[in-house]
Design an enzyme around this catalytic site. Sequence first.
Site, PDB file in Angstrom:
ATOM      1  N   GLY A  41      32.203  -9.022  10.132  1.00 54.58           N
ATOM      2  CA  GLY A  41      31.137  -8.058  10.376  1.00 54.58           C
ATOM      3  C   GLY A  41      29.774  -8.589   9.983  1.00 54.58           C
ATOM      4  O   GLY A  41      29.599  -9.142   8.894  1.00 54.58           O
ATOM      5  N   GLY A  43      26.857  -6.718   9.843  1.00 50.96           N
ATOM      6  CA  GLY A  43      25.932  -5.640   9.533  1.00 50.96           C
ATOM      7  C   GLY A  43      25.114  -6.001   8.306  1.00 50.96           C
ATOM      8  O   GLY A  43      24.996  -7.171   7.925  1.00 50.96           O
ATOM      9  N   PHE A  44      24.567  -4.997   7.632  1.00 50.34           N
ATOM     10  CA  PHE A  44      23.742  -5.259   6.448  1.00 50.34           C
ATOM     11  C   PHE A  44      24.527  -6.016   5.383  1.00 50.34           C
ATOM     12  O   PHE A  44      24.032  -6.985   4.799  1.00 50.34           O
ATOM     13  CB  PHE A  44      23.229  -3.935   5.868  1.00 50.34           C
ATOM     14  N   VAL A 109      37.748  -9.291  15.278  1.00 54.37           N
ATOM     15  CA  VAL A 109      38.878  -9.385  14.360  1.00 54.37           C
ATOM     16  C   VAL A 109      39.804  -8.203  14.622  1.00 54.37           C
ATOM     17  O   VAL A 109      39.390  -7.046  14.532  1.00 54.37           O
ATOM     18  CB  VAL A 109      38.407  -9.404  12.897  1.00 54.37           C
ATOM     19  N   GLU A 205      17.359  13.561  12.031  1.00 60.54           N
ATOM     20  CA  GLU A 205      16.342  12.671  12.588  1.00 60.54           C
ATOM     21  C   GLU A 205      16.334  12.708  14.115  1.00 60.54           C
ATOM     22  O   GLU A 205      15.272  12.717  14.742  1.00 60.54           O
ATOM     23  CB  GLU A 205      16.572  11.253  12.062  1.00 60.54           C
ATOM     24  N   ASP A 334      30.001  -0.021   4.219  1.00 61.51           N
ATOM     25  CA  ASP A 334      30.594   1.266   4.568  1.00 61.51           C
ATOM     26  C   ASP A 334      32.112   1.269   4.489  1.00 61.51           C
ATOM     27  O   ASP A 334      32.731   2.334   4.353  1.00 61.51           O
ATOM     28  CB  ASP A 334      30.177   1.661   5.991  1.00 61.51           C
ATOM     29  N   ALA A 349      22.284   1.715   3.811  1.00 62.28           N
ATOM     30  CA  ALA A 349      21.985   0.286   3.961  1.00 62.28           C
ATOM     31  C   ALA A 349      21.802  -0.423   2.626  1.00 62.28           C
ATOM     32  O   ALA A 349      22.273  -1.548   2.444  1.00 62.28           O
ATOM     33  CB  ALA A 349      20.738   0.115   4.826  1.00 62.28           C
ATOM     34  N   GLN A 350      21.111   0.227   1.662  1.00 57.93           N
ATOM     35  CA  GLN A 350      20.830  -0.446   0.394  1.00 57.93           C
ATOM     36  C   GLN A 350      22.099  -0.743  -0.389  1.00 57.93           C
ATOM     37  O   GLN A 350      22.207  -1.791  -1.035  1.00 57.93           O
ATOM     38  CB  GLN A 350      19.875   0.404  -0.452  1.00 57.93           C
TER      39      GLN A 350
END
Length: 451
Positions: A41, A43-44, A109, A205, A334, A349-350
């Site tokens: 992965g 991602g972040f 994967v 949002e 996550d 994200a943090q």
Amino acid sequence: MSATLENVRQRPVEVARPEDRESLPTARSAVAKRRRIVIVGAGFAGVAAARSLKRCEADVVLIDRRNHHIFQPLLYQVATAVLAPAEIAAPIRQLLEKQQNLMVMLAEVTAIDLKSRSVDVSYPASGTHKIPFDFLIVAAGMQPSYFGHNEFSRHAPALKTLTDAAAIRTKILDAYELAELTDDDGERARLMTFVLVGGGPTGVELAGSMAHMAKVTLRENFRRIDPAKTQIVLIEGSNRILPTFAESLSRKATRRLEELGVKVLTGMKVENVDERGVLAGGETIPSATVLWTAGVTASSVSKTLGAPTDRAGRLAVDPFLMVPGASGVFAVGDVALANQDNRPLPGVAQVAIQQGHYVGRVISGHLKGKAPRRPFRYFDKGNMAVVGKNFAVLERGRIRTGGFVTWLVWVFIHVMFLPQLQNRLRVQRQWLWSYWTGQRSSRLISEPPRD
């Protein structure tokens, strides 16, 4: 790259866990094979882990089924035509092009085999192959969850990828075009009713951005309909929106949405979604556009480990972010169920970025014969959600605030954390243009492929 496919097929070496720190070697044999770290992965969390391994003496293999890294906090702005897809994404190879010990693989994967210490990957048009590992970092992220009603996905798309965002943008804009053409008042009302299921940050949002688009961006674009008469309904199953925020901020966000014309329904469970609309709390809401912003579940690849998971499919990890019973296997972002102060860490994200950096440092220490000194500790920089133009809410510890100044902070933070300089410059320029003119530059309806 130093990591080649030939290297990838070498036999892995068993590694020590943090609790075995007394037995860790102080130096590696000169003839020992080069270790391999596989990251699932980009991602972040995955990108942060890869960057933290830049100077370690190992081959790093980063595997993702997409060739780009997405800045997910702004994905809703692609779905509502504020930004173009390329403005919030960057090619993975470009982000990490100077990291000489890294190999990027465009593959999916499909399974993790702890017995052979390898991952099964599917290359495009090439079948399945096994990639051995010495260390494994599972950063596969989340996918939408329809809470056992996967049939809803046909009529209620979720927002997780650029493809999802483009499809939702097309669905929203199509609804206005069809409403302009119809002579049936009931059908026109249905086409101009948008239902969002889920009152978390994404739903809030998205609802705020859609309301602004209807009242400002599309105001004078049509002759037979008035976009300002658009009805946006936000449905939340719990007793308030933004349930992970303080109740005072939830109330502020609700008031702001209602000022924008959004109808907020709380304490309502969705019972059915079809082409006619939504059935929730025994009430039918006719709508041609239903968007799913509710639940998420961990990527299915995490389940192939055979390790304990929670109801959302997240892998339980120890304080060092290692998967219990799986030596040298870490879970971050996550997909990881990590607790701090007797509470699970949020999927933001943090958290993912900090966990990725931490695991990279832990593995680098392992390769030097060092055990981690401290377990992972998340430094909370606060949670934010933007509610339309000029308004955002922020919670950090005892700090709870909302309004225009908070919105400016949100703008600054999100610009600074975009993946590349070119992303920052493009987004700044587009935001300034949209702020002063109300226009959105990416109002494109995707054409279906020709037969």
